[in-house]
Write an enzyme that holds these catalytic residues in place. Structure first.
Site, PDB file in Angstrom:
ATOM      1  N   TYR A   1       0.822  -1.208   0.000  1.00  0.00           N
ATOM      2  CA  TYR A   1       0.000   0.000   0.000  1.00  0.00           C
ATOM      3  C   TYR A   1       0.860   1.265   0.000  1.00  0.00           C
ATOM      4  O   TYR A   1       0.381   2.339  -0.374  1.00  0.00           O
ATOM      5  CB  TYR A   1      -0.920   0.049   1.230  1.00  0.00           C
ATOM      6  CG  TYR A   1      -1.959  -1.033   1.322  1.00  0.00           C
ATOM      7  CD1 TYR A   1      -2.163  -1.951   0.284  1.00  0.00           C
ATOM      8  CD2 TYR A   1      -2.752  -1.154   2.460  1.00  0.00           C
ATOM      9  CE1 TYR A   1      -3.115  -2.955   0.395  1.00  0.00           C
ATOM     10  CE2 TYR A   1      -3.711  -2.152   2.572  1.00  0.00           C
ATOM     11  CZ  TYR A   1      -3.880  -3.052   1.539  1.00  0.00           C
ATOM     12  OH  TYR A   1      -4.820  -4.043   1.659  1.00  0.00           O
TER      13      TYR A   1
ATOM     14  N   HIS B   1       0.367 -11.627   2.039  1.00  0.00           N
ATOM     15  CA  HIS B   1      -0.633 -10.852   1.302  1.00  0.00           C
ATOM     16  C   HIS B   1      -1.289 -11.667   0.175  1.00  0.00           C
ATOM     17  O   HIS B   1      -2.509 -11.642  -0.002  1.00  0.00           O
ATOM     18  CB  HIS B   1       0.001  -9.590   0.730  1.00  0.00           C
ATOM     19  CG  HIS B   1      -0.978  -8.510   0.451  1.00  0.00           C
ATOM     20  ND1 HIS B   1      -0.653  -7.174   0.462  1.00  0.00           N
ATOM     21  CD2 HIS B   1      -2.308  -8.539   0.166  1.00  0.00           C
ATOM     22  CE1 HIS B   1      -1.728  -6.444   0.188  1.00  0.00           C
ATOM     23  NE2 HIS B   1      -2.738  -7.262  -0.007  1.00  0.00           N
TER      24      HIS B   1
END
Length: 266
Positions: free
Chosen positions: A39, A97
């Site tokens: 991110y 992730h």
């Protein structure tokens, strides 16, 4: 330490926008903040946390290790870098992730590395994200179901992921629903609008209540204070069995997070 069922997502938020969203969320009562290495906002999240003045023990921080950091010692090193950016000694939850495409790194290898990160007190709990049933089976074989705190996956009324949810339930692995509002598409659905009207609520609140009543954790995100508060207020809504079933009929397999490196979904 249990994972708070209601968290604040930070996907697509960067810079001051990320700082402001997390700051407002903490002011409103959110205590679980979800971020990720990819991110690019871990430092922004860390700044908002420091500025809040809240005690570290009152917060639950989740981050996720990106696929390029899963081989060899990279996982540990990258997680240490995440801690530095966040300004904490350890996170509460560290997730893989995405599974590495085409088994370029053996799944057992990076799950074992993640377990080692917990043993080194870089994180209090560990888990996975975007894992299919096949990936979850491998993860369970590698480190045991008891060591997997959650699988964070896309779940909303239009993608209900029932096969995966059933498997996770059988192995006592909680699911965390990301994109729970389907990028706002829930606001346009007539069934959700009708149920919302009956509760003097919004379709977004009804959707979050529906997920919570099924035992899912949720991590909606917003940059607007009124939406952050409204989302949190979804915890006050109790849907009837008939309403739950009506929402269950909305499943159409509409997957929004499906990059070219995604696994073959269940």
């Amino acid at each position: 330490m249990t994972i708070p069922v209601f968290g604040l997502g930070t996907f697509r938020l960067k810079g001051q926008q990320a700082v402001d969203s997390v700051r407002m969320g903490l002011e409103l009562g959110y205590r679980h903040i979800d971020t990720a290495q990819i991110y690019g906002n871990e430092a922004d999240v860390g700044k908002a946390i420091r500025d809040s003045g809240l005690a570290r023990e009152d917060l639950f921080i989740t981050t996720k290790v990106w696929t390029t950091q899963l081989a060899g010692d990279n996982l540990i090193t990258s997680l240490e870098e995440s801690l530095e950016k966040l300004g904490v000694d350890e996170v509460d939850l560290a997730l893989i992730h995405w599974p590495v495409p085409e088994e370029q790194v053996p799944l057992a290898e990076y799950m074992t590395s993640l377990l080692e990160a917990r043993q080194q007190h870089l994180t209090r709990q560990i888990g996975v994200s975007n894992f299919t049933i096949a990936h979850m089976e491998q993860a369970i074989d590698a480190i045991g179901a008891d060591n997997i705190a959650t699988n964070q996956v896309e779940i909303h009324p239009f993608l209900q992921n029932r096969k995966l949810a059933d498997f996770a339930s059988r192995h006592n692995i909680p699911l965390t629903a990301y994109m729970p509002l389907a990028y706002g598409k829930v606001m346009e659905d007539e069934t959700l609008q009708r149920i919302a009207a009956a509760h003097n609520a919004t379709p977004a609140q009804v959707t979050l209540a529906w997920l919570l009543q099924q035992g899912f954790m949720v991590i909606p995100s917003s940059t607007r204070r009124e939406h952050l508060k409204a989302n949190l207020d979804a915890r006050k809504i109790t849907l009837t069995g008939e309403e739950m079933q009506a929402i269950a009929t909305l499943d159409r397999g509409e997957r929004l997070a499906n990059p070219d490196f995604a696994p073959e979904w269940d």
